[in-house]
Scaffold this active site. Structure first.
Site, PDB file in Angstrom:
ATOM      1  N   LYS A 271      52.557  42.963  29.323  1.00  0.00           N
ATOM      2  CA  LYS A 271      52.379  41.738  30.107  1.00  0.00           C
ATOM      3  C   LYS A 271      53.650  40.884  30.048  1.00  0.00           C
ATOM      4  O   LYS A 271      54.082  40.331  31.067  1.00  0.00           O
ATOM      5  CB  LYS A 271      51.161  40.951  29.613  1.00  0.00           C
ATOM      6  CG  LYS A 271      49.842  41.702  29.893  1.00  0.00           C
ATOM      7  CD  LYS A 271      48.660  40.777  29.992  1.00  0.00           C
ATOM      8  CE  LYS A 271      47.314  41.483  30.008  1.00  0.00           C
ATOM      9  NZ  LYS A 271      46.808  41.860  31.316  1.00  0.00           N
TER      10      LYS A 271
ATOM     11  N   GLU B 276      36.673  32.432  35.779  1.00  0.00           N
ATOM     12  CA  GLU B 276      36.929  31.535  34.649  1.00  0.00           C
ATOM     13  C   GLU B 276      38.421  31.183  34.684  1.00  0.00           C
ATOM     14  O   GLU B 276      39.267  32.078  34.643  1.00  0.00           O
ATOM     15  CB  GLU B 276      36.617  32.317  33.370  1.00  0.00           C
ATOM     16  CG  GLU B 276      36.138  31.520  32.211  1.00  0.00           C
ATOM     17  CD  GLU B 276      35.712  32.441  31.054  1.00  0.00           C
ATOM     18  OE1 GLU B 276      36.090  33.622  31.018  1.00  0.00           O
ATOM     19  OE2 GLU B 276      34.992  31.948  30.180  1.00  0.00           O
TER      20      GLU B 276
ATOM     21  N   MET C  96      40.832  46.186  38.307  1.00  0.00           N
ATOM     22  CA  MET C  96      40.700  44.757  38.612  1.00  0.00           C
ATOM     23  C   MET C  96      41.665  44.319  39.707  1.00  0.00           C
ATOM     24  O   MET C  96      41.285  43.612  40.639  1.00  0.00           O
ATOM     25  CB  MET C  96      40.937  43.911  37.350  1.00  0.00           C
ATOM     26  CG  MET C  96      39.929  44.117  36.265  1.00  0.00           C
ATOM     27  SD  MET C  96      38.239  43.761  36.781  1.00  0.00           S
ATOM     28  CE  MET C  96      38.245  41.980  36.801  1.00  0.00           C
TER      29      MET C  96
ATOM     30  N   ASP D 150      52.439  47.980  41.520  1.00  0.00           N
ATOM     31  CA  ASP D 150      52.145  48.769  40.315  1.00  0.00           C
ATOM     32  C   ASP D 150      53.428  49.450  39.875  1.00  0.00           C
ATOM     33  O   ASP D 150      54.501  49.211  40.450  1.00  0.00           O
ATOM     34  CB  ASP D 150      51.003  49.769  40.575  1.00  0.00           C
ATOM     35  CG  ASP D 150      50.220  50.066  39.295  1.00  0.00           C
ATOM     36  OD1 ASP D 150      50.799  50.668  38.372  1.00  0.00           O
ATOM     37  OD2 ASP D 150      49.032  49.682  39.209  1.00  0.00           O
TER      38      ASP D 150
ATOM     39  N   SER E 225      41.415  39.616  29.667  1.00  0.00           N
ATOM     40  CA  SER E 225      40.081  39.214  29.215  1.00  0.00           C
ATOM     41  C   SER E 225      40.051  38.910  27.726  1.00  0.00           C
ATOM     42  O   SER E 225      39.095  38.300  27.254  1.00  0.00           O
ATOM     43  CB  SER E 225      39.041  40.268  29.569  1.00  0.00           C
ATOM     44  OG  SER E 225      39.549  41.553  29.443  1.00  0.00           O
TER      45      SER E 225
ATOM     46  N   GLU F 224      46.038  45.790  29.156  1.00  0.00           N
ATOM     47  CA  GLU F 224      45.775  44.716  28.186  1.00  0.00           C
ATOM     48  C   GLU F 224      46.683  44.892  26.960  1.00  0.00           C
ATOM     49  O   GLU F 224      46.233  45.242  25.870  1.00  0.00           O
ATOM     50  CB  GLU F 224      44.282  44.780  27.810  1.00  0.00           C
ATOM     51  CG  GLU F 224      43.760  43.596  27.030  1.00  0.00           C
ATOM     52  CD  GLU F 224      43.617  42.317  27.843  1.00  0.00           C
ATOM     53  OE1 GLU F 224      44.336  42.142  28.843  1.00  0.00           O
ATOM     54  OE2 GLU F 224      42.805  41.484  27.453  1.00  0.00           O
TER      55      GLU F 224
ATOM     56  N   VAL G  65      47.686  43.892  34.692  1.00  0.00           N
ATOM     57  CA  VAL G  65      48.216  45.149  34.149  1.00  0.00           C
ATOM     58  C   VAL G  65      47.486  45.451  32.835  1.00  0.00           C
ATOM     59  O   VAL G  65      46.570  44.729  32.438  1.00  0.00           O
ATOM     60  CB  VAL G  65      49.752  45.083  33.939  1.00  0.00           C
ATOM     61  CG1 VAL G  65      50.451  44.898  35.272  1.00  0.00           C
ATOM     62  CG2 VAL G  65      50.143  43.982  32.969  1.00  0.00           C
TER      63      VAL G  65
ATOM     64  N   HIS H 189      40.519  34.408  35.275  1.00  0.00           N
ATOM     65  CA  HIS H 189      39.780  35.544  34.724  1.00  0.00           C
ATOM     66  C   HIS H 189      38.613  35.923  35.645  1.00  0.00           C
ATOM     67  O   HIS H 189      37.650  35.171  35.782  1.00  0.00           O
ATOM     68  CB  HIS H 189      39.270  35.154  33.322  1.00  0.00           C
ATOM     69  CG  HIS H 189      38.525  36.248  32.627  1.00  0.00           C
ATOM     70  ND1 HIS H 189      37.462  36.016  31.794  1.00  0.00           N
ATOM     71  CD2 HIS H 189      38.698  37.588  32.653  1.00  0.00           C
ATOM     72  CE1 HIS H 189      37.018  37.159  31.329  1.00  0.00           C
ATOM     73  NE2 HIS H 189      37.735  38.126  31.831  1.00  0.00           N
TER      74      HIS H 189
ATOM     75  N   ASN I 105      32.866  35.710  27.821  1.00  0.00           N
ATOM     76  CA  ASN I 105      32.841  36.922  26.992  1.00  0.00           C
ATOM     77  C   ASN I 105      32.434  36.648  25.550  1.00  0.00           C
ATOM     78  O   ASN I 105      31.917  37.533  24.881  1.00  0.00           O
ATOM     79  CB  ASN I 105      34.197  37.639  27.055  1.00  0.00           C
ATOM     80  CG  ASN I 105      34.347  38.391  28.368  1.00  0.00           C
ATOM     81  OD1 ASN I 105      33.394  38.515  29.134  1.00  0.00           O
ATOM     82  ND2 ASN I 105      35.532  38.891  28.636  1.00  0.00           N
TER      83      ASN I 105
HETATM   84  P1  NAD Z   1      43.386  49.380  34.664  1.00  0.00           P
HETATM   85  O1  NAD Z   1      43.877  50.256  33.585  1.00  0.00           O
HETATM   86  O2  NAD Z   1      42.354  49.891  35.594  1.00  0.00           O
HETATM   87  O3  NAD Z   1      44.609  48.889  35.543  1.00  0.00           O
HETATM   88  C1  NAD Z   1      45.837  48.486  35.033  1.00  0.00           C
HETATM   89  C2  NAD Z   1      46.896  48.784  36.073  1.00  0.00           C
HETATM   90  O4  NAD Z   1      48.103  48.173  35.682  1.00  0.00           O
HETATM   91  C3  NAD Z   1      47.160  50.261  36.247  1.00  0.00           C
HETATM   92  O5  NAD Z   1      47.088  50.606  37.615  1.00  0.00           O
HETATM   93  C4  NAD Z   1      48.584  50.430  35.708  1.00  0.00           C
HETATM   94  O6  NAD Z   1      49.303  51.447  36.366  1.00  0.00           O
HETATM   95  C5  NAD Z   1      49.157  49.074  35.992  1.00  0.00           C
HETATM   96  N1  NAD Z   1      50.304  48.740  35.167  1.00  0.00           N
HETATM   97  C6  NAD Z   1      50.475  48.960  33.852  1.00  0.00           C
HETATM   98  N2  NAD Z   1      51.702  48.530  33.461  1.00  0.00           N
HETATM   99  C7  NAD Z   1      52.308  48.027  34.548  1.00  0.00           C
HETATM  100  C8  NAD Z   1      53.562  47.446  34.786  1.00  0.00           C
HETATM  101  N3  NAD Z   1      54.446  47.285  33.810  1.00  0.00           N
HETATM  102  N4  NAD Z   1      53.860  47.038  36.023  1.00  0.00           N
HETATM  103  C9  NAD Z   1      52.983  47.199  37.022  1.00  0.00           C
HETATM  104  N5  NAD Z   1      51.765  47.754  36.854  1.00  0.00           N
HETATM  105  C10 NAD Z   1      51.439  48.170  35.633  1.00  0.00           C
HETATM  106  O7  NAD Z   1      42.891  48.065  33.923  1.00  0.00           O
HETATM  107  P2  NAD Z   1      41.874  46.953  34.456  1.00  0.00           P
HETATM  108  O8  NAD Z   1      40.516  47.261  33.965  1.00  0.00           O
HETATM  109  O9  NAD Z   1      42.092  46.710  35.899  1.00  0.00           O
HETATM  110  O10 NAD Z   1      42.370  45.679  33.613  1.00  0.00           O
HETATM  111  C11 NAD Z   1      43.532  44.997  33.948  1.00  0.00           C
HETATM  112  C12 NAD Z   1      43.515  43.629  33.301  1.00  0.00           C
HETATM  113  O11 NAD Z   1      42.353  42.928  33.714  1.00  0.00           O
HETATM  114  C13 NAD Z   1      43.488  43.644  31.805  1.00  0.00           C
HETATM  115  O12 NAD Z   1      44.270  42.568  31.318  1.00  0.00           O
HETATM  116  C14 NAD Z   1      42.035  43.430  31.458  1.00  0.00           C
HETATM  117  O13 NAD Z   1      41.834  42.811  30.210  1.00  0.00           O
HETATM  118  C15 NAD Z   1      41.633  42.493  32.567  1.00  0.00           C
HETATM  119  N6  NAD Z   1      40.195  42.474  32.886  1.00  0.00           N
HETATM  120  C16 NAD Z   1      39.497  43.628  32.965  1.00  0.00           C
HETATM  121  C17 NAD Z   1      38.155  43.577  33.286  1.00  0.00           C
HETATM  122  C18 NAD Z   1      37.346  44.839  33.424  1.00  0.00           C
HETATM  123  O14 NAD Z   1      36.124  44.760  33.503  1.00  0.00           O
HETATM  124  N7  NAD Z   1      37.979  46.004  33.507  1.00  0.00           N
HETATM  125  C19 NAD Z   1      37.529  42.334  33.514  1.00  0.00           C
HETATM  126  C20 NAD Z   1      38.282  41.172  33.450  1.00  0.00           C
HETATM  127  C21 NAD Z   1      39.622  41.244  33.132  1.00  0.00           C
END
Ligand code: NAD
Length: 735
Positions: A421, A476, A338, A357, A443, A416, A414, A464, A514
């Site tokens: 967070k 959102e 994301m 990251d 999410s 979930e 980052v 979101h 959602n």
């Molecule tokens: P992902 O696992 O692909 O990416 C998460 C990233 O965060 C990774 O690159 C990880 O290295 C990094 N990270 C973790 N801890 C960290 C820290 N302490 N400092 C810096 N970076 C850190 O996950 P994603 O699918 O991109 O989801 C990320 C967020 O977006 C979540 O909260 C998820 O609920 C939300 N989200 C996801 C979707 C989806 O469809 N995947 C849709 C909407 C919202």
């Protein structure tokens, strides 16, 4: 001549230049007064013997995007009032005449005896392109942004001012039908290849070229107004026609499942219109136009897809009094799936992005996603490598929070995990300016809970996104308990800058979109457990008007994610919050069979490296013999999928999660494609009627359980005969 929207000048060669340049507007739009002006201009051209021909052009950057659809909304209201005042027959007669007035003006241009040439300088769509088609020749500028087309079908309508008749008399029938049914916007060269444009010239030579055409002689009588006219693809009743129409009908059904009266009317109007002379053909088109305009589907689609979406995009929910923010740079924390997408869309909007990251390699990986997306654009000829480099230069990959010191907004994406967070929030807040807003893209985690880790909860908000971020047009925005007006204003300014549509919702588990889509998928899970074949569930969902079936959608989103959310809900809310049958299915799929979805090429479907997906038969080990499809009530499956989704939207209204039906509707269409023909989740309930909807819910609840029991608000509304939009109007009137 007294024109409101055009200027008129005649040169020494007797060529009049009619320039459309609506005062006080950045774009030309067709409203009632444009038709009056065109009518007056035709009269003037005919009356003045010195005028040899007319060039119509635009004084704005573009030609025009077409009609002001709020005018059509008003026309619909006038009709409803007229039924009360004069009765249905007289109201219908008036409505027919009013809705075809513009078409008659364009026919007047076509038959007035003097040649008209349209000089198209930029985007020219809908009713504006119908002006161009009515002219006797069309010259287009080589402006790369120029597009012509008739996109009406996309908002439930169809071209009602000659488009359905002139296009198939100029282009071959297959291209014409495709253009009309898809609402495609064509580049100039494609339009020229279809014979819809005569000439493409350099932008600065446009008027000169149009005038030169007139001087060289343009026939003021259209080919179809001459006795020996032949259709480009031959008559409808011919061997060629029979090659086109039966498959065209099949394709129409395949694409629309007959859910869209506008698309159906295009098929009928073209077919019937091509059998008769032009004036009769235009009358046929007008009859269909008037009837489509009166359908609940067209009215709901115009409302949601044009009026409400436009209002939300312009800041309907933005708190007044907070000055507009110019976001020059933003910080994105978490460069995963994301975060990488958020960085890309922000850089596309011209912002500098600090993408953070855990280490620089991970951040660079996120930045590489922008490289990939831009390379795809370069390969398609939609961007240059210089543009790709410029965009990449805007994104700084980093692992150092100190790089956030100058950003104007932070969005975290980052893992979930509340603890991860919370840590990120602390580190970021220590680095950013005190006035900067912090947003979470979570999410599933309530924003109010996350905001507890913030030292500035009034500046904490949810933004979101939906995946894939570059394609999904909805964002959102979630208000936590303490979120202040400034945070909301900044979030909405940001969403506007990246050209997406925002809805604003209050904090709850799953927020709005959602929650609804969760119900849609859950119902499909329960159907699977009842032994309904997988493919049948997905196919019937598509027949209901959903773009993607719920099981295919679940495969795409990931089945293990579903199980994770279900387990978290059970832990935090209690066992009663999850359906044991759904839990059984997801546990079987994920933990026993390792079928986690498309990412692993195995979910409810198998995804071979080559060829199409096929339904996974191993599900029978869990559910036993599946039901015989011939014994399944198709309509009931369709009803269950739509009703459970809409019912959740109604619960969201009752709980105050969504506060405006326009947001519920737009959010449901842009967020997960809820049957666009209905205008969205709440329009769907309004269209059925609250009483009938409650009856449907009660019947489904008796058969399938409490999840279909209507909420209190819905019952009260049904008792009073209220609709969601009726309540909104009443609330506004009372305010
Ligand atoms: P992902 O696992 O692909 O990416 C998460 C990233 O965060 C990774 O690159 C990880 O290295 C990094 N990270 C973790 N801890 C960290 C820290 N302490 N400092 C810096 N970076 C850190 O996950 P994603 O699918 O991109 O989801 C990320 C967020 O977006 C979540 O909260 C998820 O609920 C939300 N989200 C996801 C979707 C989806 O469809 N995947 C849709 C909407 C919202």
């Amino acid at each position: 001549m007294d024109l409101k929207n055009f200027t008129w000048s005649v040169d020494s060669d007797g060529i009049a230049l009619l320039t459309w340049d609506m005062p006080g507007k950045s774009m030309n739009v067709i409203d009632e007064s444009v038709g009056h002006d065109l009518n007056a201009a035709v009269d003037a051209a005919v009356a003045d013997a010195a005028v040899k021909g007319v060039v119509i052009t635009s004084g704005k950057d573009t030609f025009s995007g077409g009609a002001d659809l709020t005018m059509l909304e008003r026309l619909g209201q006038t009709f409803k009032d007229a039924i009360k005042a004069k009765g249905p027959e007289a109201a219908m007669a008036d409505f027919f005449e009013q809705s075809r007035a513009y078409s008659l003006v364009l026919r007047k241009i076509e038959t007035c005896g003097k040649p008209f040439v349209c000089a198209i300088n930029g985007m020219c769509l809908g009713g504006a392109f119908e002006i161009a088609l009515a002219c006797h020749a069309r010259v287009a500028s080589d402006n790369p942004k120029l597009r012509v087309g008739l996109p009406e079908v996309k908002v439930g309508l169809f071209p009602g001012a000659g488009g359905t008749q002139r296009v198939p008399r100029m282009a071959d029938i297959q291209s014409a039908l495709q253009m009309l049914l898809k609402g495609d916007q064509l580049k100039a060269d494609r339009a020229k290849a279809m014979n819809l444009i005569d000439e493409i010239v350099p932008a600065d030579k446009l008027i000169e070229a149009a005038k030169a055409r007139l001087k060289a002689g343009v026939d003021p009588v259209k080919p179809w107004d001459k006795p020996k006219f032949k259709l480009p693809s031959g008559p409808v009743y011919s061997a060629g026609g029979m090659m086109v129409w039966p498959p065209a009908n099949a394709l129409y059904r395949k694409e629309t499942y007959d859910n869209y009266p506008g698309a159906r009317a295009i098929m009928s109007a073209v077919y019937e219109g091509l059998l008769v002379p032009m004036d009769t053909a235009l009358r046929i088109e007008s009859r269909y136009f008037a009837s489509v305009l009166r359908t609940p589907q067209a009215q709901a689609m115009i409302r949601s897809l044009f009026v409400s979406m436009g209002a939300l995009g312009k800041g309907l929910r933005r708190p007044a009094g907070v000055p507009a923010t110019q976001l020059k740079s933003i910080g994105v924390i978490g460069a995963g799936f994301m975060g990488a997408g958020i960085a890309y869309v922000s850089a596309q909007a011209g912002m500098d992005v600090v993408l953070i990251d855990r280490d620089v390699e991970a951040a660079e990986k996120g930045k590489a996603y922008s490289h990939k997306l831009m390379t795809d654009q370069v390969n398609k000829g939609r961007a240059t490598s210089a543009q790709r480099e410029a965009l990449l230069a805007k994104i700084k990959a980093s692992a150092d929070y100190a790089d956030l010191k100058d950003v104007d907004l932070v969005i975290e994406a980052v893992f979930e995990d509340p603890a991860v967070k919370a840590d990120v929030i602390k580190k970021a807040e220590a680095a950013i300016r005190p006035d900067v807003v912090f947003a979470s893209n979570t999410s599933t985690l309530p924003i109010t809970g996350l905001a507890k880790a913030s030292v500035r909860p009034e500046q904490f908000i949810g933004i979101h996104f939906f995946s894939p971020v570059d394609k999904m047009m909805l964002v959102e925005t979630i208000l936590a308990e303490k979120t202040g007006d400034k945070a909301l204003a900044v979030a909405l300014d940001y969403v506007k800058a990246i050209k997406k549509t925002p809805i604003v919702v209050n904090d709850t588990r799953g927020f709005y979109v959602n929650r609804c889509v969760g119900n849609y998928i859950k119902e499909a899970h329960l159907m699977v457990m009842e032994g309904v074949p997988t493919v049948m569930i997905d196919n019937l969902a598509k027949q209901a008007g959903m773009p993607v079936g719920p099981l295919t959608l679940n495969d795409e989103v990931a089945i293990d994610l579903g199980l994770k959310i279900l387990k978290a809900t059970k832990a935090q809310v209690g066992t009663q919050a999850v359906d044991p049958q759904q839990e059984k299915l997801l546990t079987f799929m994920v933990e026993q069979e390792g079928r986690i979805g498309k990412k692993a090429k195995k979910g409810f479907y198998d995804y071979p490296d080559t060829g199409k997906k096929t339904a996974w038969q191993g599900i029978k080990a869990l559910v036993g013999t599946q039901q015989d499809p011939d014994t399944i009530d198709r309509q009931e499956i369709i009803d269950r999928l739509l009703v459970t989704t809409a019912l959740e939207a109604s619960r969201c209204v009752e709980e105050g999660v969504v506060t405006d039906p326009r947001e519920a509707d737009v959010g449901s269409i842009l967020g997960f494609g809820f049957a666009p023909w209905s205008g969205g989740t709440l329009s769907y309930i309004d269209m059925i009627g609250t009483r009938a909807f409650v009856k449907k819910c009660d019947a489904l609840a008796a058969k399938y359980g409490d999840r279909f029991t209507p909420n209190k608000l819905l019952r009260e509304m049904a008792d009073k005969g209220e609709t969601f939009y009726g309540r909104m109007t009443a609330k506004k009137a009372a305010a």
